[in-house]
Design an enzyme around this catalytic site. Structure first.
Site, PDB file in Angstrom:
ATOM      1  N   ASP A 173     -60.217 -35.242  23.840  1.00 29.18           N
ATOM      2  CA  ASP A 173     -61.603 -35.627  24.097  1.00 29.18           C
ATOM      3  C   ASP A 173     -62.275 -36.218  22.850  1.00 29.18           C
ATOM      4  OD1 ASP A 173     -64.002 -35.623  25.720  1.00 29.18           O
ATOM      5  OD2 ASP A 173     -64.709 -33.929  24.512  1.00 29.18           O
ATOM      6  N   HIS A 183     -62.888 -40.526  19.035  1.00 31.58           N
ATOM      7  CA  HIS A 183     -64.016 -40.595  18.092  1.00 31.58           C
ATOM      8  C   HIS A 183     -63.599 -40.377  16.633  1.00 31.58           C
ATOM      9  CE1 HIS A 183     -66.272 -40.685  21.690  1.00 31.58           C
ATOM     10  NE2 HIS A 183     -66.467 -39.400  21.855  1.00 31.58           N
ATOM     11  N   LYS A 219     -63.836 -44.239  27.517  1.00 33.72           N
ATOM     12  CA  LYS A 219     -62.802 -43.339  27.022  1.00 33.72           C
ATOM     13  C   LYS A 219     -62.875 -42.038  27.817  1.00 33.72           C
ATOM     14  CE  LYS A 219     -63.543 -39.811  24.756  1.00 33.72           C
ATOM     15  NZ  LYS A 219     -64.521 -38.762  24.917  1.00 33.72           N
ATOM     16  N   GLU A 232     -70.341 -29.619  17.393  1.00 27.84           N
ATOM     17  CA  GLU A 232     -71.291 -29.563  18.504  1.00 27.84           C
ATOM     18  C   GLU A 232     -71.720 -28.115  18.719  1.00 27.84           C
ATOM     19  OE1 GLU A 232     -70.549 -32.424  21.901  1.00 27.84           O
ATOM     20  OE2 GLU A 232     -68.518 -31.890  21.318  1.00 27.84           O
ATOM     21  N   ASP A 280     -65.819 -46.603  23.012  1.00 28.33           N
ATOM     22  CA  ASP A 280     -65.840 -45.321  22.311  1.00 28.33           C
ATOM     23  C   ASP A 280     -67.248 -45.272  21.743  1.00 28.33           C
ATOM     24  OD1 ASP A 280     -65.980 -43.572  20.090  1.00 28.33           O
ATOM     25  OD2 ASP A 280     -63.815 -43.445  20.106  1.00 28.33           O
ATOM     26  N   HIS A 281     -68.115 -44.446  22.317  1.00 25.97           N
ATOM     27  CA  HIS A 281     -69.532 -44.613  21.963  1.00 25.97           C
ATOM     28  C   HIS A 281     -69.817 -44.290  20.495  1.00 25.97           C
ATOM     29  CE1 HIS A 281     -69.830 -40.259  22.765  1.00 25.97           C
ATOM     30  NE2 HIS A 281     -70.954 -40.282  22.078  1.00 25.97           N
ATOM     31  N   LYS A 340     -66.595 -27.304  19.881  1.00 29.56           N
ATOM     32  CA  LYS A 340     -67.781 -26.955  20.656  1.00 29.56           C
ATOM     33  C   LYS A 340     -68.182 -25.545  20.281  1.00 29.56           C
ATOM     34  CE  LYS A 340     -67.090 -30.106  24.490  1.00 29.56           C
ATOM     35  NZ  LYS A 340     -68.050 -31.165  24.149  1.00 29.56           N
TER      36      LYS A 340
END
Ligand code: BG6
Length: 514
Positions: free
Chosen positions: A264, A269, A177, A245, A206-207, A369
């Site tokens: 992103d 996700h 992705k 994050e 998609d991890h 972030k």
């Protein structure tokens, strides 16, 4: 086979293992396009090493790095070793490394020259002979999306792609992705892939879907009797999904300053996590049955109108601040970021799933972030109990039950319930029933690579779902692109702009404090 506790018949273990053969028994070669790149160094090579530590790597196996760099096998082994030393979940053990290192090889190639693919093919055929990998190949595209078409056509023209079911071995491709930059480019990339490969050969990563707690969501919901009856608008007031994050944009400025948090994180996700929480029970655990029910969720999302966006979506960009006890610079002062960039580093969103189960239940999503900590979680807020008995006084109302699913760090579950404070007077307090996994879960990439090797697509995104997710966020992207407005500022180390708190406060609710 019977369960000693209640004598019920359980499926024999071989039925389960036939559904999911062990990767150990599947000979193959994994070819990493971009094999000397960052993803390979930090994630893929350490993940493969960990599979070896856990005895999950096929016995007949090789890894080939394929990219522009002029490296020989020894140099590639040194590259892999340094990645494992720095980033592996489990420490490098010489005895395992000595078995792992000989599996690593490198072929220099530009991705564009037919001759490079010929050399790759010759090398793979030699390795097939040497290790017995039976012509089975996984091609991992750890490369920018712009190269996918060239690589796919190069592989096909070079005779490196076998159709599904071929007796010359399987061919699978793994694509990272984000798939595209918007709906149109996602459709284009998917169409390019479809020109060369069958959908059953394409593994879109998609991890987040490989994270243990995310995978466990289905088990939690459908292997326990207590959740499903209350898992609907009847008992649930709202759901909050947070992926916070602490890190800033780091070394990925060039990519990030074109993408932003909506592309992103949210498009992939957060929407994938939403699907896992909200899907209907799939008809079986067959990969397509699971993916069908996830697709239904995305397709049931109430589409936004351009005029909705200001009320339902907030974008923010971090400014200088104190984050994790250290002074952090603002996004616009980060290296390689355009000084007038309007890219968002924070998004908060409200959405509705319009089906019988979820009608009227808002789902609030936020990610960013440079937030105060790294924490990903799902908070399911249940409805208030009736305002009688213990909840009869107008104020303070009892806090509603909340089920918290912690994805990372400190994976686990917590259930917030009301209890009596011991003593003669009747006082009630919320208490937490808290469960921590406390085991060393495999990293997402370990799970996902092992699934590619055995050919299980359950945790990978299907074309229709990716495009449906883009379709859902596209209207927000368009409105933001056209508005010319700046994202709302927030100080690094805070929970995003005030407008994010207002988005949820307008509904009489608040973000959970983490
Ligand atoms: C990636 C995003 O997909 O996920 C990154 O591109 C983000 O920007 C990362 O930092 C977060 O993943 P994790 O596993 O650290 O939560």
């Amino acid at each position: 086979m019977s369960d000693p506790h209640n004598n019920r018949i359980l499926p024999p273990p071989h039925v389960l293992s036939a559904l999911h053969p062990k990767s150990l028994e599947v000979p193959c070669i994994v070819v990493i396009f971009g094999g000397a790149g960052d993803l390979s160094h930090r994630k893929l090579l350490p993940a493969l090493y960990n599979l070896m530590v856990d005895e999950e790597l096929p016995k007949k196996f090789a890894i080939v790095g394929f990219s522009m760099e002029t490296l020989d096998d020894d140099a590639y082994r040194a590259f892999a070793r340094s990645g494992i030393e720095e980033f592996s979940r489990q420490k490098l053990r010489e005895e395992v490394w000595n078995r792992f290192a000989p599996m690593l090889h490198f072929v220099t190639g530009s991705f564009t020259e037919a001759g490079d693919y010929q050399r790759l093919r010759t090398r793979l055929e030699e390795l097939d002979q040497a290790v017995g990998s039976a012509g089975n190949r996984v091609f991992y595209f750890a490369i920018p999306p712009g190269f996918i078409d060239r690589c796919a056509s190069g592989l096909t023209a070079g005779g490196l792609v076998n159709p599904p079911g071929s007796d010359k071995g399987f061919t699978r491709v793994v694509v990272e992705k984000p798939i595209g930059h918007d709906l149109a480019s996602a459709v284009e990339i998917n169409s390019e892939l479809a020109r060369y490969f069958d959908e059953s050969q394409i593994f879109r990563i998609d991890h987040y879907l490989g994270k243990e707690t995310v995978e466990n969501l289905m088990v939690l919901r459908f292997a326990n009797a207590i959740f499903e009856p209350i898992w609907s608008a009847r008992y649930i007031d709202h759901v909050q999904i947070t992926v916070a994050e602490q890190e800033g944009v780091g070394t990925r400025a060039a990519y990030y300053d074109k993408a932003g948090a909506l592309r992103d994180m949210v498009q992939s996700h957060l929407l994938q996590v939403l699907c896992m929480i909200a899907s209907e029970p799939p008809r079986s655990i067959h990969p397509d049955a699971v993916r069908d029910s996830k697709l239904d969720v995305i397709r049931s999302l109430r589409p936004y109108e351009p005029s909705d966006i200001d009320r339902v979506a907030v974008r923010g960009q971090y400014e200088e601040g104190l984050c994790g006890g250290e002074k952090a610079r603002g996004y616009l002062s980060e290296e390689h970021i355009r000084p007038d960039s309007k890219i968002e580093t924070f998004v908060a969103l409200k959405c509705y799933i319009e089906n019988w189960r979820w009608a009227g239940v808002p789902f609030y999503l936020r990610t960013g972030k440079r937030l105060p900590k790294r924490a990903s979680e799902i908070a399911i807020y249940f409805k208030h109990v009736p305002r009688v008995l213990y909840n009869s006084r107008p104020a303070p109302a009892l806090s509603p039950n909340m089920l918290l699913i912690r994805i990372q760090p400190d994976e686990g579950l917590a259930l917030n319930i009301i209890s009596k404070v011991p003593g003669q007077t009747l006082r009630l307090n919320p208490v937490n029933v808290d469960f921590h996994y406390k085991t060393a879960s495999p990293e997402a990439y370990e799970t996902l690579l092992s699934d590619v090797i055995v050919g299980d697509q359950t945790l990978f995104m299907r074309r229709d779902t990716v495009e449906a997710a883009w379709r859902f966020v596209q209207v927000i992207l368009d409105v933001w692109d056209q508005s010319g407005a700046d994202p709302f500022p927030y100080a690094a180390g805070s929970w995003g702009p005030t407008e994010s708190a207002l988005l949820i406060a307008r509904d009489g609710r608040a973000w959970r404090s983490l």
